[in-house]
Design a protein around this motif. Sequence first.
Motif, short mmCIF file in Angstrom:
data_model
loop_
_atom_site.label_atom_id
_atom_site.label_comp_id
_atom_site.label_asym_id
_atom_site.label_seq_id
_atom_site.Cartn_x
_atom_site.Cartn_y
_atom_site.Cartn_z
N GLN A 60 11.92 70.06 37.28
CA GLN A 60 13.21 69.39 38.08
C GLN A 60 13.08 68.85 36.75
N ILE A 61 14.72 69.10 36.43
CA ILE A 61 15.00 67.68 35.66
C ILE A 61 15.52 66.83 36.64
N ILE A 62 14.98 65.10 36.45
CA ILE A 62 15.50 64.41 37.26
C ILE A 62 16.36 63.25 36.83
N GLY A 63 15.83 63.31 35.40
CA GLY A 63 17.31 61.69 35.56
C GLY A 63 16.38 61.60 33.42
N GLN A 64 17.35 60.62 33.84
CA GLN A 64 17.59 60.63 32.30
C GLN A 64 17.39 58.45 31.42
N CYS A 65 16.84 58.57 29.99
CA CYS A 65 17.16 57.03 30.33
C CYS A 65 18.47 56.96 29.27
N ARG A 66 18.52 55.49 29.20
CA ARG A 66 20.13 55.21 29.39
C ARG A 66 19.94 53.72 28.31
N GLU A 67 20.66 53.17 27.56
CA GLU A 67 20.43 51.67 27.53
C GLU A 67 20.26 50.69 28.70
N GLY A 68 19.66 49.42 28.19
CA GLY A 68 19.26 48.62 29.53
C GLY A 68 18.01 48.41 29.77
N GLN A 69 17.94 47.81 31.03
CA GLN A 69 16.33 47.82 30.99
C GLN A 69 16.30 48.29 32.77
N GLY A 70 15.32 48.55 33.70
CA GLY A 70 15.13 48.57 34.83
C GLY A 70 15.04 50.39 35.29
N VAL A 71 14.87 50.20 36.27
CA VAL A 71 14.58 51.94 36.35
C VAL A 71 15.77 52.03 37.99
N PHE A 72 17.03 53.29 37.91
CA PHE A 72 17.34 53.15 38.82
C PHE A 72 17.54 54.64 39.75
N LEU A 73 17.60 54.44 41.37
CA LEU A 73 17.48 56.18 41.79
C LEU A 73 19.17 55.74 42.13
N ASN A 74 19.62 57.16 41.95
CA ASN A 74 21.00 57.32 42.45
C ASN A 74 20.53 58.45 43.27
N THR A 75 21.38 57.62 44.70
CA THR A 75 21.37 57.68 46.25
C THR A 75 21.68 58.92 46.24
N THR A 76 21.79 59.97 47.48
CA THR A 76 22.14 60.77 47.99
C THR A 76 23.56 60.00 48.66
N SER A 77 23.40 59.01 49.17
CA SER A 77 24.35 58.85 49.50
C SER A 77 25.72 58.13 48.32
#
Lengths: 71, 359, 330
Positions: C295-312
């Motif tokens: 699956q495609i699960i996400g992307q890289c963006r400007e900034g720092q850190g890892v973020f989870l966009n939750t189902t809520s």
Amino acid sequence: MCIAIPGKVIETEENTAKVDFKGNAMKVNLGLVDAKAGDYVLVHAGCAIEVIRKDQAEELMEILSELESGI
Amino acid sequence: MRTLEEIRQALAGYNGRPLKIMEVCGTHTSAIIKGGIREMLSPKIRLVSGPGCPVCVTSPYYMDEACSYALKPDHVLVTFSDMMKVPGLKGNLYDARASGGRIEMVYSPLTILDRAAKNPDTTYVMAAVGFETTAPVYAILLDEAEKRGIGNIRLLTAIKTILPAMESILESEEIDGFICPGHVSAIIGARAYEPLAARFDKPFVIAGFDAENLLAAIYEIVRWAKAEAGEVKNLYTSIVSPDGNGKAKLLLDKYFMPCDCYWRGLGAIPASGLKLRPEYERFDVKWTDKEAAEAASQNTMGCRCGDVIKGRINPDQCPLFGGVCTPQNPFGACMVSQEGACGVWFSNMIRKKGGGYEN
Amino acid sequence: MRINMTHGSGGISTRDLIKDVFAKKLGNNILNRMEDAAVLQMDLKSSGRMAYTTDSFVVTPLFFKGGDIGRLAVCGTVNDLLSMGAIPKYLSAGFIIEEGLPVADLENIVSSMAEALKESGAMLVAADTKVIEGRGGLYINTSGIGTVHESVQPSAYNLEAGDAILLTGTLGDHHACILSHRMEIENNIASDVAPLVALCRALFDHGIRVKAIRDITRGGLATVLNELSEASGCAIHIHQESIPVREDVASLCGILGLDPLYMGNEGKMVICVSQNDVKKALELIQHAAYGKRSQIIGQCREGQGVFLNTTSGVSRVLHALYGEGLPRIC
């Protein structure tokens, strides 16, 4: 502070039961509840601590229907 | 009848007096984080984490005692894995194991029964921590040990009961309402909170662990807090009944009796723990809870776990947070557990390059 | 029959063990020479680069649903080489055997290694055994070399904002399988231990510019993403609903207080490609062995850190694993 999850009683043998948690079967102690095959129980640290009386969806509906306005 | 959307909007838009709501249970803390509940609330509704985390409130002297049993010949210390990193004064259980201590981690204390039966010359000492949810499991353990004639099991108890801690907090802090622990409530029953609700005129709402249930609970608390009225509301009726689990309560009463207890961060609270009754001494590993006498003089070196547990400060206001005290090297107990306030706060922070944290 | 200390003495018992167990299952024209070292031919004409790695395997139980320590020892090293864009060619294996291990178990483990090597297209060219006092345990070290594919130079440092993150399948299977064995929980969860050669070759051979590849082992997806984010200086955002997790694995995590995002796999990778390549890359790996649930699960963006966009609908920070990832009570 107390991780507990619901499972379905598959079969009982004296004070223990085989409980299924969505494809995982474990031996669970039934000393704290009165449960039979087909019941759903809440399990913590290898013990059933309560029989689950209604499903989540039903419970949420009840909660929402009883909340009053005013905050 | 409210819809979830109405509840969300009402909570996000709340503009009444600032409210501080305490959730007592570590599993609620975790659910609040995972559901992003804090972000959904108006800035005037502040959620703080309370003392319902057995790891966070365990005394360092208890951990030293547990380590000493791990290192004792012909003994095995049995524990939940949550306790492995809790700092004692002389190190933690990982250190004890590295020094040759025998430690077995379990999901269920009942696993000890077969092991103890197979190894009668070894004494299995269970680090018996937890609240009213876990205490009945220890009672079942002893019941089964009696039935099977297994005599080489002991409990090193630091079991705590939640109501005295909630009372202690209400006596010293301005808390506007409680999200009551769901699983503890299954054992003690919803009515157990009535005396506190009446005495302090605060709402106590028992909630399940899904985001929707938590939002509904917070909504109820805000509504009652606005009215400054005492109320106990059970929103977890699928497993919580008015009087709780009768079998569990009977078993608890059979084996245990109340005792004074030291809570890391809160101090000594009378009748806030459970210890084995004298007639079950043969299962007991007695130890002296030295905190009451020594705590006052102990140099905490800046650790403010106590203020965090009481909801007085946010974790990042502790001078040790994120520097001296991190999850990899926890100084205070609130950082040890993933569900302790500091552990949870840390998980939600971003480390800025060059040090410092932002939310 | 069981392994005992004479098997490690270097004498006849050792020779017989090597002949009857190791050489029989793993033998080839290089290993069979039984010299002190293997002399190898490496084709460095194309990229001029070689990758080299080592790993040690200490899992218990030795046998589990979906595999055993032998398969793990081959696939672990093979997948590490693939993470650097190298096609595995030669492996070595060192066995530390505790006396008491049944010879039949050792035979099965070695057979397993032979199968995994065949599947990977790699050859075992050097091996060693030692026997120590103990109670039937087994520890295996493998190392491996391979030539780096000419069109590929994966590195965390390549990542930039806009790149896509692909995950090759369900999370946590291996770790869940091992825990289930240890805790006597009955289920159908099998380890996902597998060599991902075909999957990676599908990308390399089609000229997809693979920016980074990482094997998701201990510490889980969250830890790997944090490593990628720190090295590249990018933020990484992933979407919870895109992350495949088996229902029984999710439920096991619920019982034990674990999170699939922090659980180990032995046959899953994170693959990062540019937005231009993502559609093609996904199609290629979904049709390759072991990649069906990619699956495609996400992307890289400007900034720092890892973020989870939750189902809520809320975004939360995802830290690397700290702690042992053990079952909890609270």
